[in-house]
Design an enzyme around this catalytic site. Structure first.
Site, short mmCIF file in Angstrom:
data_model
loop_
_atom_site.label_atom_id
_atom_site.label_comp_id
_atom_site.label_asym_id
_atom_site.label_seq_id
_atom_site.Cartn_x
_atom_site.Cartn_y
_atom_site.Cartn_z
N TRP A 158 0.82 -1.23 -0.20
CA TRP A 158 0.00 0.06 0.01
C TRP A 158 0.63 1.17 -0.09
O TRP A 158 0.33 2.35 -0.10
CB TRP A 158 -0.94 0.00 1.11
CG TRP A 158 -0.38 -0.50 2.39
CD1 TRP A 158 -0.50 -1.82 2.89
CD2 TRP A 158 0.53 0.29 3.44
NE1 TRP A 158 0.12 -1.93 3.94
CE2 TRP A 158 0.72 -0.82 4.49
CE3 TRP A 158 1.14 1.20 3.38
CZ2 TRP A 158 1.57 -0.53 5.42
CZ3 TRP A 158 2.11 1.56 4.49
CH2 TRP A 158 2.18 0.52 5.54
N ASN A 159 2.06 0.99 0.21
CA ASN A 159 2.67 2.35 0.32
C ASN A 159 3.07 3.22 -0.89
O ASN A 159 3.27 4.36 -0.86
CB ASN A 159 4.03 2.24 1.14
CG ASN A 159 5.08 1.10 0.55
OD1 ASN A 159 4.68 0.67 -0.26
ND2 ASN A 159 6.24 1.09 1.26
N LYS A 182 -2.13 -8.38 -8.15
CA LYS A 182 -3.01 -8.31 -6.80
C LYS A 182 -2.72 -6.99 -6.13
O LYS A 182 -1.48 -7.20 -5.40
CB LYS A 182 -2.93 -9.70 -5.88
CG LYS A 182 -3.93 -9.70 -4.91
CD LYS A 182 -3.16 -9.88 -3.64
CE LYS A 182 -4.05 -9.49 -2.44
NZ LYS A 182 -4.25 -7.93 -2.17
N GLY A 236 6.41 -6.34 -0.17
CA GLY A 236 5.79 -6.36 1.04
C GLY A 236 6.58 -6.67 2.30
O GLY A 236 8.00 -6.73 2.22
N GLY A 237 5.97 -7.22 3.38
CA GLY A 237 6.38 -7.43 4.70
C GLY A 237 7.18 -8.99 4.47
O GLY A 237 6.92 -9.83 3.74
N GLU A 258 10.66 -8.37 -2.69
CA GLU A 258 11.23 -7.14 -2.27
C GLU A 258 10.65 -6.59 -0.78
O GLU A 258 9.44 -6.57 -0.86
CB GLU A 258 11.11 -6.01 -3.19
CG GLU A 258 12.06 -4.56 -2.85
CD GLU A 258 11.39 -3.46 -1.91
OE1 GLU A 258 11.75 -3.75 -0.61
OE2 GLU A 258 10.59 -2.83 -2.39
N LEU A 259 11.45 -6.87 0.44
CA LEU A 259 10.84 -7.11 1.62
C LEU A 259 11.38 -5.80 2.55
O LEU A 259 11.57 -4.79 2.06
CB LEU A 259 11.30 -8.49 2.27
CG LEU A 259 11.04 -9.83 1.30
CD1 LEU A 259 11.50 -10.97 1.92
CD2 LEU A 259 9.49 -9.68 1.11
N CYS A 292 10.03 0.81 3.13
CA CYS A 292 11.00 -0.39 3.38
C CYS A 292 12.32 0.36 3.53
O CYS A 292 13.26 -0.23 4.02
CB CYS A 292 11.01 -1.22 2.11
SG CYS A 292 11.00 -0.44 0.56
N GLU A 393 11.34 -3.93 12.23
CA GLU A 393 10.77 -2.94 11.24
C GLU A 393 9.61 -2.42 11.77
O GLU A 393 8.57 -3.30 12.35
CB GLU A 393 10.61 -3.71 9.79
CG GLU A 393 10.37 -2.41 9.00
CD GLU A 393 10.00 -2.97 7.40
OE1 GLU A 393 9.41 -3.99 7.55
OE2 GLU A 393 10.44 -2.32 6.74
P1 NDP Z 1 1.90 -7.60 3.48
O1 NDP Z 1 3.17 -8.13 3.32
O2 NDP Z 1 0.94 -8.38 4.47
O3 NDP Z 1 1.17 -7.09 2.42
C1 NDP Z 1 1.90 -6.93 0.98
C2 NDP Z 1 0.93 -7.67 -0.21
O4 NDP Z 1 0.79 -9.00 0.20
C3 NDP Z 1 -0.37 -7.16 0.00
O5 NDP Z 1 -1.08 -7.03 -1.37
C4 NDP Z 1 -1.25 -8.04 0.70
O6 NDP Z 1 -2.54 -8.06 0.48
C5 NDP Z 1 -0.48 -9.50 0.28
N1 NDP Z 1 -0.76 -10.44 1.13
C6 NDP Z 1 -1.07 -10.70 2.38
N2 NDP Z 1 -1.08 -12.00 2.80
C7 NDP Z 1 -0.57 -12.76 1.86
C8 NDP Z 1 -0.57 -14.10 1.62
N3 NDP Z 1 -0.84 -15.05 2.52
N4 NDP Z 1 -0.34 -14.56 0.25
C9 NDP Z 1 -0.16 -13.74 -0.59
N5 NDP Z 1 -0.16 -12.22 -0.55
C10 NDP Z 1 -0.60 -11.89 0.64
O7 NDP Z 1 2.21 -6.01 4.38
P2 NDP Z 1 1.33 -5.34 5.04
O8 NDP Z 1 0.46 -4.44 4.20
O9 NDP Z 1 0.52 -6.14 6.24
O10 NDP Z 1 2.22 -4.45 5.97
C11 NDP Z 1 3.08 -5.43 6.90
C12 NDP Z 1 4.36 -5.06 6.90
O11 NDP Z 1 5.13 -5.18 5.62
C13 NDP Z 1 4.81 -3.48 7.19
O12 NDP Z 1 4.68 -3.34 8.67
C14 NDP Z 1 6.07 -3.57 6.58
O13 NDP Z 1 7.03 -4.08 7.34
C15 NDP Z 1 6.09 -4.37 5.52
N6 NDP Z 1 5.81 -3.62 4.10
C16 NDP Z 1 6.91 -3.49 3.40
C17 NDP Z 1 6.80 -2.70 2.17
C18 NDP Z 1 7.71 -2.64 1.27
O14 NDP Z 1 7.87 -1.66 0.63
N7 NDP Z 1 8.65 -3.61 1.22
C19 NDP Z 1 5.50 -2.31 1.74
C20 NDP Z 1 4.40 -2.39 2.61
C21 NDP Z 1 4.61 -3.16 3.85
P3 NDP Z 1 -3.60 -7.29 1.59
O15 NDP Z 1 -2.99 -6.00 1.68
O16 NDP Z 1 -4.71 -7.44 0.96
O17 NDP Z 1 -3.48 -8.08 2.87
#
Ligand code: NDP
Length: 504
Positions: A158-159, A182, A236-237, A258-259, A292, A393
């Protein structure tokens, strides 16, 4: 000022070149993080929609106009996408602000820069080729082909929604792949607007780009495991990334991740102090710390610790909190309610661990420009690198200040972490800059700057910060596979029971 109509905007999703509702018929609300009010309805897809989207993407990959298109024509198409983003950048940025609450100045800058990705990979599209290989047999004409891997699943956070889609989609299209995207459930709207204003008018063949909106596990897991998906690119995370990696491995999909990060921003006493103070602020308070690459561990040389912290607090105090839709706002709300709770809980953890809170340290009320999901810019000093606040983080405006004596100790602290995404070094010594850049285990090191990215510069993580690189010419390789072709010009076959080598 952002236009904030009160009637709910009703979106459909986009599969196989058609706008449609989810198979479930259900929709969920998406919220404006500044007002805390719902503003749009998003289709709640599930495994049935994922299946439809993956089948459509596979058909588009395998048959019809897309695989028949020349690489030059694909490049032209990418440049058309770039031009359309330029045309609609402002509108797309406003939608992103409405959905993720980040600053309009930040999102507009991203959207105005985003076309460069499509121009760059558009230019690269017809420079992708294999090579003739001088195989060690005189009768063989050998060459390699670079072929697209197939259907790619993109899972994005989402960021920075459209920018992080662009980092994946532009090289994938240049390679000849098709995509099922997605987006985060919190920020789907800008992607759907992007499809309407950019992808549709660019006239990509149907099925080349598809969107499955919905909840993480419900949509993400069937997508990652779908048999027609050849490659998964995820941002994502780290916990979700590990799950995605595990699921994708079962069917041998190619994966890039990319985590998260816990990046050290390292300040030496030979720096330009005011530049480093501004760099430390931009490293952690820009984007409300929700990036991130946030420089969330500020490593300060002990000789300048006191004056630096003083200047840092003075500058951070001036940060203007408020409506992210206003250009003068510097710190906006946190994007999601769970993220807001997570940040506050880390502030409590840091206090309990004995770190000293010298600024902020809790929710920012309305009187201070804040509101429902606002956290005050927060600085902790006296942090030791083994504390949770230094190791985990937070993804919010919370800075941990850690003292060090010399280069050796700075390197040891910087590398004593599971992550390795970015690092900053502030020094005027070329020797120190190049030594530190070499010794820090991270995918990006910035010297006397912070938080810079470019379509030209590879980006990605060491260690738990990820697998693979996005951006730059090498990123396209993640969407290609190499085929070796042997053409035998010699008559006769030799002994059929013996492997053919140069000596047989
Ligand atoms: P997530 O890792 O949960 O979300 C990233 C993406 O993965 C979203 O589209 C999410 O969908 C999707 N997702 C969630 N669960 C699953 C699954 N089981 N299988 C496949 N896809 C999935 O990040 P969050 O949004 O919850 O944020 C949590 C943490 O992630 C933050 O605190 C931060 O540490 C990190 N983060 C890192 C980012 C980066 O730029 N590297 C960006 C954002 C977050 P949905 O949103 O619908 O759950």
């Amino acid at each position: 000022m952002l236009d904030r109509p009160t009637t709910l905007k009703d979106y459909q999703t986009y599969i196989d070149g058609t706008w449609c509702n989810a198979a479930s018929g259900k929709k969920f609300q998406t919220f404006d993080p500044y007002t805390g009010e719902p503003w749009a309805l998003i289709p709640e897809c599930d495994a049935r929609d994922v299946d439809r989207a993956c089948e459509a993407a596979y058909r588009a990959f395998d048959t019809g106009p897309w695989p028949a298109m020349t690489q030059t024509a694909r490049g032209r198409l990418l440049r058309r996408i770039a031009g359309l983003i330029e045309k609609h950048a402002e509108h797309l940025a406003e939608v992103e602000v409405r959905d993720n609450g980040k600053l309009i100045s930040e999102m507009l800058a991203q959207l105005k820069y985003l076309p460069e990705w499509y121009y760059y990979y558009g230019g690269l599209a017809d420079k992708i080729h294999g090579q003739v290989v001088p195989v060690d047999r005189p009768d063989i004409f050998g060459y390699t082909l670079k072929e697209p891997v197939g259907v790619c699943a993109f899972i994005t956070p989402w960021n920075s929604p459209l920018m992080l889609v662009g980092w994946k989609l532009a090289p994938a299209l240049a390679a000849g792949c098709t995509a099922v995207i997605k987006p985060s459930e919190f920020t789907t709207a800008s992607l759907l607007e992007f499809i309407k204003l950019v992808i549709e008018p660019a006239e990509l063949p149907r099925g080349v780009v598809n969107v499955v909106s919905g909840y993480g596990a419900v949509v993400g897991e069937p997508l990652v495991t779908h048999p027609k998906v050849a490659k998964v690119a995820f941002t994502g995370g780290t916990v979700t990334g590990a799950r995605v990696n595990e699921l994708a491995a079962k069917s041998f999909k190619k994966v890039s991740l990319e985590l998260g990060g816990k990046s050290p921003n390292i300040v030496f006493d030979d720096c330009v102090l005011d530049d480093a103070v501004a760099g430390a602020i931009s490293g952690i308070f820009a984007a409300t710390g929700q990036t991130c690459i946030a420089g969330s561990r500020l490593l300060l040389q002990d000789t300048i610790h006191e004056p630096f912290v003083e200047k840092l607090i003075a500058m951070a105090r001036t940060a203007k909190l408020g409506d992210p839709g206003l250009v003068e706002t510097q710190v906006g709300p946190v994007t999601t309610p769970p993220q807001y709770q997570k940040i506050l809980s880390y502030i409590d953890i840091a206090k309990a661990e004995g770190a000293r809170c010298v600024l902020g340290g809790g929710p920012a009320p309305k009187e201070e420009g804040g509101g429902k999901y606002f956290v005050k810019p927060t600085i902790f000093t006296g942090v030791n690198n083994r504390m949770r606040i230094a190791q985990e983080e937070v993804f919010g405006p919370v800075l941990s200040v850690i003292k060090f004596r010399d280069e050796e100790e700075a390197v040891a602290i910087a590398n004593d972490i599971a992550y390795g995404l970015g690092a900053g070094v502030w020094t005027q010594s070329v020797r120190r800059a190049t030594t530190m850049a070499r010794r820090i285990r991270a995918g990006t090191v910035w010297v006397n700057t912070y938080r810079a990215v470019s379509f030209l510069m590879p980006f990605g993580g060491y260690k738990a910060s990820g697998i693979g690189r996005e951006n730059g010419a090498e990123a396209v390789e993640a969407y290609l596979q190499t085929k070796s072709v042997w053409i035998n010009n010699a008559p006769g076959g030799g002994n059929p029971f013996v492997m053919r080598t140069a000596t047989s």
